[in-house]
Structure formats: C-alpha cells, structure tokens
Design an enzyme around this catalytic site. Structure first.
Site, PDB file in Angstrom:
ATOM      1  NE  ARG A  75      11.183  -7.604 -12.793  1.00  0.00           N
ATOM      2  CZ  ARG A  75      10.827  -6.426 -12.256  1.00  0.00           C
ATOM      3  NH1 ARG A  75       9.699  -6.295 -11.573  1.00  0.00           N
ATOM      4  NH2 ARG A  75      11.601  -5.374 -12.399  1.00  0.00           N
ATOM      5  CD  GLN A  89       8.809   0.753  -7.655  1.00  0.00           C
ATOM      6  OE1 GLN A  89       8.348   1.823  -7.264  1.00  0.00           O
ATOM      7  NE2 GLN A  89       8.313   0.103  -8.673  1.00  0.00           N
ATOM      8  NE  ARG A  94      12.038  -4.682  -4.527  1.00  0.00           N
ATOM      9  CZ  ARG A  94      11.588  -4.359  -5.726  1.00  0.00           C
ATOM     10  NH1 ARG A  94      10.837  -5.203  -6.397  1.00  0.00           N
ATOM     11  NH2 ARG A  94      11.863  -3.180  -6.260  1.00  0.00           N
ATOM     12  CG  HIS A 172       5.362  -7.327  -6.308  1.00  0.00           C
ATOM     13  ND1 HIS A 172       5.019  -7.887  -7.515  1.00  0.00           N
ATOM     14  CD2 HIS A 172       5.694  -6.039  -6.570  1.00  0.00           C
ATOM     15  CE1 HIS A 172       5.149  -6.965  -8.463  1.00  0.00           C
ATOM     16  NE2 HIS A 172       5.561  -5.841  -7.903  1.00  0.00           N
ATOM     17  CG  ASP A 217       1.068  -0.039 -11.929  1.00  0.00           C
ATOM     18  OD1 ASP A 217       0.663  -0.505 -10.841  1.00  0.00           O
ATOM     19  OD2 ASP A 217       2.177   0.513 -12.066  1.00  0.00           O
ATOM     20  CD  GLU A 276       1.875  -6.227  -6.816  1.00  0.00           C
ATOM     21  OE1 GLU A 276       2.274  -5.428  -5.943  1.00  0.00           O
ATOM     22  OE2 GLU A 276       2.044  -6.038  -8.019  1.00  0.00           O
TER      23      GLU A 276
HETATM   24  O1  LIG Z   1      10.164  -3.246 -10.959  1.00  0.00           O
HETATM   25  P1  LIG Z   1       9.587  -3.356  -9.579  1.00  0.00           P
HETATM   26  O2  LIG Z   1      10.193  -2.374  -8.615  1.00  0.00           O
HETATM   27  O3  LIG Z   1       9.661  -4.755  -9.038  1.00  0.00           O
HETATM   28  O4  LIG Z   1       8.064  -2.982  -9.691  1.00  0.00           O
HETATM   29  C1  LIG Z   1       7.224  -3.610 -10.578  1.00  0.00           C
HETATM   30  C2  LIG Z   1       5.810  -3.043 -10.496  1.00  0.00           C
HETATM   31  O5  LIG Z   1       5.263  -3.407  -9.246  1.00  0.00           O
HETATM   32  C3  LIG Z   1       3.895  -3.061  -9.078  1.00  0.00           C
HETATM   33  O6  LIG Z   1       3.494  -3.444  -7.801  1.00  0.00           O
HETATM   34  C4  LIG Z   1       3.732  -1.572  -9.207  1.00  0.00           C
HETATM   35  O7  LIG Z   1       2.364  -1.231  -9.061  1.00  0.00           O
HETATM   36  C5  LIG Z   1       4.283  -1.115 -10.534  1.00  0.00           C
HETATM   37  O8  LIG Z   1       4.176   0.299 -10.628  1.00  0.00           O
HETATM   38  C6  LIG Z   1       5.730  -1.555 -10.690  1.00  0.00           C
HETATM   39  O9  LIG Z   1       6.192  -1.193 -11.984  1.00  0.00           O
END
Ligand SMILES: O=P(O)(O)OC[C@H]1O[C@@H](O)[C@H](O)[C@@H](O)[C@@H]1O
Length: 318
Positions: A75, A89, A94, A172, A217, A276
């Site tokens: 993160r 997701q 990554r 991101h 978002d 992003e």
């Molecule tokens: O928790 P993750 O998978 O890293 O994503 C974090 C956020 O990333 C953003 O890019 C998305 O638009 C969000 O919807 C998402 O919650």
C-alpha cells in the site's frame, strides 16, 4: 546477458547512480541516486517504486505505516495495475516478482539521465492459467537530473497462437500531502468522469479546481496530459504528466473506508492522494507482435506555482 530470473544472484549494477540491495522475503530493491539527496527506491516485488525523495531528502510518495509484506500488494508508492479486467482487483503485476532486464530493447533516453533501471515481467505458468496471454512487460524507471521521476512501460503481446489481448492499466501513484483538506488538483476541472462510488455513472466536473471534503473515487476521461496537485501547506506542487494514458483516476478513501482497510492507518487518508494516469474506460488491445507504450512523469516544484500555469519549467524559472 539474458534477463535475470527471480532466483539468480543479485545482478552487479555497475554504476555510481545505482545500488542493488538484497533483503529476505522478496524485498530486494534497487536504489537510484541523483544529485544531493534525491533518490528513488524500487522493489522487485511488484516492480514498484516505494520511495521518491527530493534533493533535501524529503519523501514525496505516501507509503502506509500498515503496508503488508509480500505476497500481498504493497500500500503506497506507485503500484503497477496490469492486466485488469475480470481478474483480481488491479491485476497481478503488482504482486509478482519482477527481474532486472539487462538487455532491454533501445528506448530513446535523455543523455542527462544517468540513474535508471530496466525491469521485466513475464507471465508464469500459473499466471497463464488465470490470464491465458503471453506478454513481455518492460518497465524503465528513471531519475532525472532535476530530481524528476519517470516510468515508461512497454507491453508486448508475445502470443504465438495469433490471439490479440486487451487490458486496462494504471500507475496507481500515491502522493504524500500535508493535509488533504488543503490540497487542490488543477487540470481536471470541466472534465467528464465516471464515478466509481455511483456505479460508474458519468458526470461532468464543475468548479475551478478539485478539492477534497469526502471520499473520492473517480475516473476522469480523456484527461489532459498535465495535471497539478497543489499542496498549500507544504508549498509544493506535483506536476504529473502522462503519455499513452487517456484517463486519470483520483482516489482518496476518506475516514470510513480507511478504517475498513487492513493495510492502511485510520487517519492516513489525510496525508495521501492518488492521482493515477490510466487507461480504464477503453481497454488497450494488442495483436501478437504489437507493443504499447505508456509513460508517467512526475516532478515536485516549489509552490511559487501560479494557478493555471502547468509547465514545470515555467514554474521553476518564472
Ligand atoms: O485496495 P486497492 O486494490 O489497492 O485499491 C484501492 C483503490 O484504487 C483506486 O484506483 C480505485 O479507483 C478504488 O476503487 C480502489 O478502492
């Protein structure tokens, strides 16, 4: 020399601008060094930039104090989101171990840039079961003479069965900010966006600049190639440039979502903002042998920044 595999010994990076640091648990990293205290750290796990410091040694990217170690995605910094779609997701790039690419195909370089590294990711057998497409993803991360950071991605379809593939993509980028309530984003006003919090419904942004008072978002569509993040308290402006990436996602989880995220501190939302550069609305399609290129450029300049003046050279030199 062939590209190193994840299990080969640390490559000998023979340059005063580069350092390879070995660490257990998939935490090997490459450090790029620039003038004075400028530096960039890149973890091979995720091919992820986890630190970018200016010439005073101040950190410019946000990393959560609760970030979890591999195999979970990390993160903060700049996770690479690829290949998205009906997968986990943000795709699997990554949370895969990337390798140093010792022999990348030529990429035009600015001769002033001495500190750069090339990484490569190819799918494993397991990846191919999940996403049945063969690819080579080359990532160059470069630290410019003035402390600016650039990431260039080149993705090639290496399918031998004649099949094209499609994907969405995002850098991101987690920016470190003093206080989200004092931050403004310029360059996205009047743009159309898809609101991820409202079932991806399409709206048009109103107002002069974007400010933050609650969870955001949004996917801004056909966003300009330059966006500024103005941090009043830090007297700093981040200038984000993008090529080959039509969209820009803007995200801040705010308090409720922050509390629900295991790898994020309850109050950390105040000190970060994700902007992003991305290709989200229309997936990119590559035929076998075709290559796509997408570039992110970041600079941090003092906020003698004048509203509406998005050229970083002008910001620096008046
Ligand atoms: O928790 P993750 O998978 O890293 O994503 C974090 C956020 O990333 C953003 O890019 C998305 O638009 C969000 O919807 C998402 O919650």
């Amino acid at each position: 020399m062939a590209a190193a595999t994840p299990h080969s010994p640390p490559p000998q990076l023979s340059s005063p601008f580069l350092e390879y640091i070995t660490a257990p648990g998939g935490l090997d990293k490459v450090v790029l060094r620039g003038r004075r205290s400028c530096s960039v750290e890149i973890r091979l796990f995720g091919g992820q930039v986890t630190s970018w410091k200016n010439d005073h040694g101040e950190e410019l990217l946000f990393v959560s104090s609760k970030a979890i170690k591999p195999p979970k995605p990390f993160r903060g910094g700049i996770p690479i989101c690829f290949p998205q779609g009906n997968l986990e997701q943000h795709g699997f790039a990554r949370n895969r171990l990337w390798a140093i690419d010792d022999n990348p195909p030529p990429l035009p370089v600015n001769p002033a840039i001495k500190a750069f590294v090339d990484l490569i990711l190819k799918p494993s057998e397991d990846d191919l079961k999940m996403w049945p497409h063969s690819f080579e993803f080359r990532l160059r991360i470069a630290l410019g003479a003035g402390g600016d950071l650039s990431l260039t991605s080149r993705i090639r379809n290496t399918n031998t069965d004649g099949r094209p593939f499609s994907y969405t993509f995002a850098y991101h980028t987690y920016f470190s900010v003093s206080d989200i309530s004092e931050v403004r984003v310029e360059g996205l006003e009047t743009m159309d966006y898809l609101d991820n919090m409202k079932g991806k419904e399409r709206f048009t942004e109103q107002g002069d600049a974007i400010v933050f008072e609650s969870e955001v978002d949004k996917v801004y569509l056909a966003a300009p190639s330059k966006v500024a993040i103005i941090d009043h308290d830090m007297r700093r402006t981040f200038v984000v440039t993008k090529e080959g990436l039509p969209d820009a996602v803007v995200w801040n989880p705010w308090d409720k979502k922050a509390k629900a995220m295991q790898d994020f501190g309850d109050l950390e939302y105040k000190h970060m903002l994700c902007v992003e550069p991305a290709a989200v609305e229309k997936p990119i399609t590559l035929k076998p042998g075709e290559e796509w290129k997408g570039r992110l450029g970041l600079s941090a300049v003092p906020s003698s920044y004048c509203s509406g003046q998005l050229d970083p050279l002008k910001v620096l030199h008046g």
